[in-house]
Design an enzyme around this catalytic site. Structure first.
Site, PDB file in Angstrom:
ATOM      1  N   SER A  36      -9.798   1.951   2.825  1.00 59.68           N
ATOM      2  CA  SER A  36      -9.066   2.706   1.831  1.00 59.68           C
ATOM      3  C   SER A  36      -8.222   1.849   1.180  1.00 59.68           C
ATOM      4  CB  SER A  36      -8.505   3.785   2.724  1.00 59.68           C
ATOM      5  OG  SER A  36      -7.438   3.060   3.774  1.00 59.68           O
TER       6      SER A  36
ATOM      7  N   LYS B 149       0.843  -1.259  -0.036  1.00 54.65           N
ATOM      8  CA  LYS B 149      -0.061  -0.061  -0.015  1.00 54.65           C
ATOM      9  C   LYS B 149       0.797   1.463  -0.050  1.00 54.65           C
ATOM     10  CE  LYS B 149      -3.893   1.870   2.630  1.00 54.65           C
ATOM     11  NZ  LYS B 149      -4.778   1.979   3.787  1.00 54.65           N
TER      12      LYS B 149
ATOM     13  N   SER C 279     -10.482  -0.342   6.927  1.00 49.45           N
ATOM     14  CA  SER C 279      -9.568  -0.119   5.494  1.00 49.45           C
ATOM     15  C   SER C 279      -8.912  -1.509   5.306  1.00 49.45           C
ATOM     16  CB  SER C 279      -8.526   0.943   5.707  1.00 49.45           C
ATOM     17  OG  SER C 279      -9.255   2.095   5.390  1.00 49.45           O
TER      18      SER C 279
HETATM   19  N1  GLN Z   1     -13.365   4.505   6.133  1.00 50.72           N
HETATM   20  C1  GLN Z   1     -12.928   4.924   7.372  1.00 50.72           C
HETATM   21  C2  GLN Z   1     -12.554   6.128   7.362  1.00 50.72           C
HETATM   22  O1  GLN Z   1     -12.475   6.955   6.282  1.00 50.72           O
HETATM   23  C3  GLN Z   1     -11.679   4.192   7.538  1.00 50.72           C
HETATM   24  C4  GLN Z   1     -10.467   4.466   6.974  1.00 50.72           C
HETATM   25  C5  GLN Z   1      -9.410   3.686   7.221  1.00 50.72           C
HETATM   26  O2  GLN Z   1      -9.534   2.320   7.931  1.00 50.72           O
HETATM   27  N2  GLN Z   1      -8.105   3.910   7.055  1.00 50.72           N
HETATM   28  O3  GLN Z   1     -11.849   7.010   8.059  1.00 50.72           O
END
Ligand code: GLN
Length: 492
Positions: free
Chosen positions: A158, A78, A182
């Site tokens: 994400s 990532k 995410s």
């Molecule tokens: N979807 C969540 C957010 O936008 C979690 C994102 C994540 O776990 N990095 O904050």
């Protein structure tokens, strides 16, 4: 020879040990698949030279009988993990062409064990999002499509690039990060396995920070066993991260196939949402039946503060983000937009460099931390967080070994379909996952079925702190009952 990209990580490890193929052949097969799958936009940077060099080095260690745990295994990373000499952007324009001088601890451990880096994977900007649509590199496509449809779907976020790449056989496994879901949500959307370890299990050093008290790195792979193999390499104490925990890393793979007989599995009644689709409900009941058939005992449990988790998360996470992202000022990293004086330079840089979702989070975070609102929002959210953590502690104190829930409230949705008019619509994707980050617990998402349109759906298992082993054992039971899914190949 079979298609080397469709092997599991464990099978590839075996094939390399048996010298059925070389690490270089395995890497080349993946590089070729990546080239044909660029329409998915999973990789934001391919690193074929490094990959081939690492693969050759791995072949040499295998020939000498000195192979590491992951010798010759091609992985994607990532773009939130700093990689020495390789562009790292967090998929934000503000980092521009930032090339780190250092390697994140998690990735350095993967290379220490002989893994091969194929490239850097797309993600939501600074990991903020649930669909991979906030990336400065554009959206990632899910390899899955609805039956009889060619509509593009999101892979979740994400870590959308990680999930899409693993599901489309563009790597044998990938790293992700999980602040509110995410890893688990994109794993569920793409029919693969993803685990968020206990907070403190993997070092956060060298990972671009979003919300430091919630962020955790973890692996994606196509089987539970493969995630267990990767986690052994990624986990461990790191003196460079004061929140990393000094306890031995178990051989997680040994948990695969272990009996779950007599284990007590909690079914939290608060996770049955009003208006939840019947399909999700059915999937959940099916998962419970499978665990029961394997000898586990199902008990209803209560996590009474669940309903406050999402609002509290969307105070705590932006608050920490607003502080963490203050460092991107045009002076030290990446892009700079000049102004008449230094203050204007900061403003111009940040206005041009951050996308709309990141700006929204910084504004929310700054607001909830400001004098006059701090007690009403930030402090209150922290108190709620303590209550959420206590809910779980109470359940585990009653002898419950793990908790079973759906991973997401729906299957993957269309690109551009959600969150345009109302950001909350997007935030609701994390309803089943954020509680786990708030409590610092481990959670795994495992494919468990398909919806009526043929899209994969996942279940989540939540464990006691540092009891990832139990999640691997239980996850394996669900995986064995479900079988494996592969997306119809339309992209190459
Ligand atoms: N979807 C969540 C957010 O936008 C979690 C994102 C994540 O776990 N990095 O904050």
């Amino acid at each position: 020879m079979t298609d080397l990209t469709s092997l599991t990580l464990a099978d590839a490890r075996e094939g390399l040990a048996q010298k059925s193929f070389t690490a270089l052949e395995l890497t080349d097969a993946h590089l070729a698949a990546m080239e044909k799958a660029r329409v998915l936009n999973a990789y934001v940077l391919e690193t074929p030279e490094q990959a081939r060099a690492q693969a050759k080095a791995a072949d040499a260690t295998i020939a000498r009988g000195e192979a590491g745990l992951l010798a010759g295994i091609p992985l994607g990373v990532k773009d939130l993990f700093a990689t020495t000499g390789v562009r790292t952007t967090a998929c934000s324009k503000i980092l521009g062409n930032f090339i780190p001088q250092y390697e994140s601890t998690v990735t350095s451990q993967l290379w220490r064990d002989g893994a091969v880096m194929l490239g850097k994977l797309n993600c939501d900007e600074f990991a903020m999002g649930s669909s991979n649509e906030t990336s400065a590199f554009g959206p990632v496509l899910n390899p899955w499509r609805r039956e009889g449809s060619d509509l593009d779907l999101v892979p979740g976020g994400s870590s959308g690039g990680s999930a899409s790449a693993v599901a489309a056989n563009l790597c044998l496994g990938a790293t992700g990060t999980d602040t509110g879901g995410s890893i688990r949500q994109p794993a569920a959307f793409t029919g693969i396995v993803g685990i968020k370890p206990t907070y403190g299990r993997c070092s956060r050093w060298g990972t671009v920070a979003f919300a430091s008290s919630l962020d955790q790195a973890g692996p994606f792979a196509r089987t539970v066993r493969d995630t267990a193999i990767l986690m052994r390499s990624m986990a461990g104490h790191d003196p460079k991260d004061t929140t990393s925990v000094d306890r031995p890393v178990p051989d997680y793979e040994a948990a695969i196939g272990k009996s779950v007989k007599g284990m007590k599995i909690g079914i939290p009644k608060e996770y049955r949402l009003d208006g939840m689709s019947g399909e999700i409900d059915k999937l959940w009941a099916q998962g419970a039946d499978w665990l029961k058939a394997a000898g586990a005992e199902l008990v209803e449990v209560s996590l009474p503060h669940t309903k406050y988790a999402l609002p509290a998360y969307y105070v705590v996470a932006p608050a920490e983000a607003s502080s963490n992202l203050a460092r991107y000022d045009g002076v030290r990293y990446g892009a700079r937009v000049n102004g008449r004086n230094i203050a204007e330079m900061y403003e111009n840089t940040r206005a041009a460099g951050f996308g709309p979702e990141v700006r929204r989070r910084i504004m929310i975070g700054t607001y909830v931390l400001s004098a006059g609102y701090y007690d009403a929002y930030y402090l209150r959210a922290q108190k709620v967080r303590t209550l959420i953590k206590k809910d779980f502690e109470d359940v585990f104190a009653k002898g419950v070994h793990a908790i079973l829930t759906p991973a997401t409230p729906s299957a993957a949705f269309g690109v551009g379909e959600k969150g345009k008019a109302d950001p909350i619509e997007m935030y609701l994707n994390d309803i089943f996952t954020v509680t786990v980050n708030m409590a610092g617990l481990p959670g795994i998402a495992v494919p468990a079925g398909k919806d009526k349109q043929g899209l994969p759906l996942g279940l989540q298992l939540i464990g006691r702190p540092f009891d990832e082993d139990t999640l691997f054992s239980l996850g394996e039971v669900i995986e064995q009952a479900t079988g494996h899914f592969t997306a119809r190949k339309w992209w190459a």
